[in-house]
Scaffold this motif. Structure first.
Motif, PDB file in Angstrom:
ATOM      1  N   ARG A   1      65.129   3.698  49.147  1.00  0.00           N
ATOM      2  CA  ARG A   1      64.691   3.374  50.519  1.00  0.00           C
ATOM      3  C   ARG A   1      64.425   4.699  51.248  1.00  0.00           C
ATOM      4  O   ARG A   1      65.299   5.565  51.293  1.00  0.00           O
ATOM      5  CB  ARG A   1      65.777   2.579  51.242  1.00  0.00           C
TER       6      ARG A   1
ATOM      7  N   ALA B   1      62.840   6.695  54.780  1.00  0.00           N
ATOM      8  CA  ALA B   1      62.402   6.611  56.180  1.00  0.00           C
ATOM      9  C   ALA B   1      61.337   7.670  56.452  1.00  0.00           C
ATOM     10  O   ALA B   1      61.459   8.819  56.014  1.00  0.00           O
ATOM     11  CB  ALA B   1      63.586   6.808  57.123  1.00  0.00           C
TER      12      ALA B   1
ATOM     13  N   GLU C   1      54.741   6.198  50.393  1.00  0.00           N
ATOM     14  CA  GLU C   1      54.158   4.927  49.951  1.00  0.00           C
ATOM     15  C   GLU C   1      53.665   4.981  48.514  1.00  0.00           C
ATOM     16  O   GLU C   1      53.511   3.958  47.867  1.00  0.00           O
ATOM     17  CB  GLU C   1      53.027   4.501  50.909  1.00  0.00           C
TER      18      GLU C   1
ATOM     19  N   THR D   1      61.041   1.543  48.888  1.00  0.00           N
ATOM     20  CA  THR D   1      60.914   0.732  50.093  1.00  0.00           C
ATOM     21  C   THR D   1      60.763   1.705  51.246  1.00  0.00           C
ATOM     22  O   THR D   1      61.675   2.501  51.512  1.00  0.00           O
ATOM     23  CB  THR D   1      62.184  -0.105  50.323  1.00  0.00           C
ATOM     24  N   VAL D   2      59.617   1.666  51.911  1.00  0.00           N
ATOM     25  CA  VAL D   2      59.367   2.644  52.969  1.00  0.00           C
ATOM     26  C   VAL D   2      59.616   2.017  54.330  1.00  0.00           C
ATOM     27  O   VAL D   2      59.072   0.963  54.652  1.00  0.00           O
ATOM     28  CB  VAL D   2      57.924   3.194  52.870  1.00  0.00           C
ATOM     29  N   ARG D   3      60.486   2.658  55.109  1.00  0.00           N
ATOM     30  CA  ARG D   3      60.740   2.177  56.475  1.00  0.00           C
ATOM     31  C   ARG D   3      60.112   3.164  57.450  1.00  0.00           C
ATOM     32  O   ARG D   3      60.408   4.353  57.422  1.00  0.00           O
ATOM     33  CB  ARG D   3      62.245   2.045  56.717  1.00  0.00           C
ATOM     34  N   SER D   4      59.238   2.637  58.317  1.00  0.00           N
ATOM     35  CA  SER D   4      58.476   3.507  59.221  1.00  0.00           C
ATOM     36  C   SER D   4      59.045   3.498  60.628  1.00  0.00           C
ATOM     37  O   SER D   4      59.409   2.445  61.141  1.00  0.00           O
ATOM     38  CB  SER D   4      57.032   3.044  59.289  1.00  0.00           C
ATOM     39  N   PHE D   5      59.086   4.666  61.236  1.00  0.00           N
ATOM     40  CA  PHE D   5      59.591   4.801  62.602  1.00  0.00           C
ATOM     41  C   PHE D   5      58.556   5.483  63.481  1.00  0.00           C
ATOM     42  O   PHE D   5      57.820   6.354  63.021  1.00  0.00           O
ATOM     43  CB  PHE D   5      60.894   5.605  62.606  1.00  0.00           C
TER      44      PHE D   5
ATOM     45  N   THR E   1      64.099   8.754  62.047  1.00  0.00           N
ATOM     46  CA  THR E   1      64.211   8.660  60.587  1.00  0.00           C
ATOM     47  C   THR E   1      65.565   9.238  60.149  1.00  0.00           C
ATOM     48  O   THR E   1      66.192   8.723  59.233  1.00  0.00           O
ATOM     49  CB  THR E   1      63.070   9.428  59.882  1.00  0.00           C
TER      50      THR E   1
ATOM     51  N   GLU F   1      68.441   6.856  60.960  1.00  0.00           N
ATOM     52  CA  GLU F   1      68.486   5.790  59.960  1.00  0.00           C
ATOM     53  C   GLU F   1      69.173   6.284  58.683  1.00  0.00           C
ATOM     54  O   GLU F   1      69.949   5.560  58.062  1.00  0.00           O
ATOM     55  CB  GLU F   1      67.058   5.315  59.662  1.00  0.00           C
TER      56      GLU F   1
ATOM     57  N   GLY G   1      70.906   3.313  56.514  1.00  0.00           N
ATOM     58  CA  GLY G   1      69.825   2.337  56.399  1.00  0.00           C
ATOM     59  C   GLY G   1      68.800   2.711  55.335  1.00  0.00           C
ATOM     60  O   GLY G   1      68.079   1.853  54.828  1.00  0.00           O
ATOM     61  N   VAL G   2      68.731   4.005  55.034  1.00  0.00           N
ATOM     62  CA  VAL G   2      67.835   4.480  53.969  1.00  0.00           C
ATOM     63  C   VAL G   2      68.575   5.526  53.129  1.00  0.00           C
ATOM     64  O   VAL G   2      69.635   6.019  53.524  1.00  0.00           O
ATOM     65  CB  VAL G   2      66.551   5.132  54.543  1.00  0.00           C
TER      66      VAL G   2
END
Ligand code: ARG
Length: 241
Positions: A142, A144, A156, A162-166, A172, A175, A180-181
């Motif tokens: 994961r 960020a 990506e 799994t990419v989480r974008s802020f 980031t 997180e 979270g990442v």
């Protein structure tokens, strides 16, 4: 034209002329051009808000110096990073300075000046993480990133990640801290600065910097004149250190 009128006009011209000279600067009589420059001040040390809630940082100082060189007033606009290029394209900005990496894709949308800074991407993890030691270990993890950044584009492409974008770059790291990442992918100087100032005991950089990236100032594709002026000013400033 009568002799008197002619003398009067000549007299006026002399007056105007001497008024201009008395300031010792010919340009002072010309109205200063105003450049609307967009930035996303969430990216220390390049652009961030100081204690007085003023935009500051390397990019801000650079654009002010370029403005001075060009006899232009810099009107800074605070926008989210992913909104900068659309705003420039819509004509709401004259230029962007925001640690923007020169990429082939972006070059289709905007015109870049000569590079002014050499950067690169790195990954950061929590200090206790022994599993992620480099880019290859990010597969399936994961990550960020900041929306619209080259870090996001890179993450990506990582297999199974799994990419989480802020919206904001510092989020980031939050997180990552909260678990979270597993990692953050961002520009090396920004990660270094963040770790040094806010997270020396929480985070570490893993792997070698990837994609030697160059940052440039962006203007509208059609605005070759402004790009030329900015490049000339950049060259001048580089020369003077
Ligand atoms: N260099 C990266 C890019 O161009 C990140 C820039 C982010 N800048 C900012 N002010 N948040 O995509």
């Amino acid at each position: 034209m009568g002799k008197r009128t002619l003398l009067f006009i000549l007299g006026m011209l002399l007056l105007i002329g001497s008024a201009g000279c008395s300031t010792g600067d010919k340009k002072a009589s010309e109205p200063k051009k105003v450049l609307k420059v967009g930035t996303s001040p969430d990216f220390s040390p390049f652009e961030f808000m100081d204690e007085k809630n003023q935009m500051t940082g390397f990019d801000i100082e650079l654009i002010q110096a370029l403005g001075k060189q060009m006899n232009a007033e810099i009107n800074l606009q605070n926008l989210s990073f992913d909104g900068l290029i659309p705003a420039l394209q819509a004509g709401n900005l004259d230029a962007i300075i925001s640690g923007v990496t020169i990429t082939a894709d972006r070059e289709k949308a905007v015109l870049f000046t000569e590079p002014y800074y050499q950067s690169g991407l790195v990954a950061a993890v929590r200090v206790e993480n022994q599993e992620i030691k480099g880019w290859d270990d990010l597969k399936g993890k994961r990550i960020a990133v900041q929306i619209g950044s080259t870090g996001a584009m890179n993450a990506e492409k990582i297999e199974g990640a799994t990419v989480r974008s802020f919206n904001l770059s510092p989020d980031t790291f939050l997180e990552l801290k909260n678990g979270g990442v597993d990692a953050v992918v961002n520009d090396l100087p920004v990660v270094q600065y963040f770790i040094k100032n806010h997270g020396a005991k929480d985070f570490k950089i893993v792997g070698v910097p990837r994609d030697a990236e160059s940052d440039g100032i962006a203007v509208q594709t059609k605005n070759t004149e402004l790009a030329k002026q900015l490049n000339a000013a950049l060259a001048e400033i580089k020369k003077n250190g």
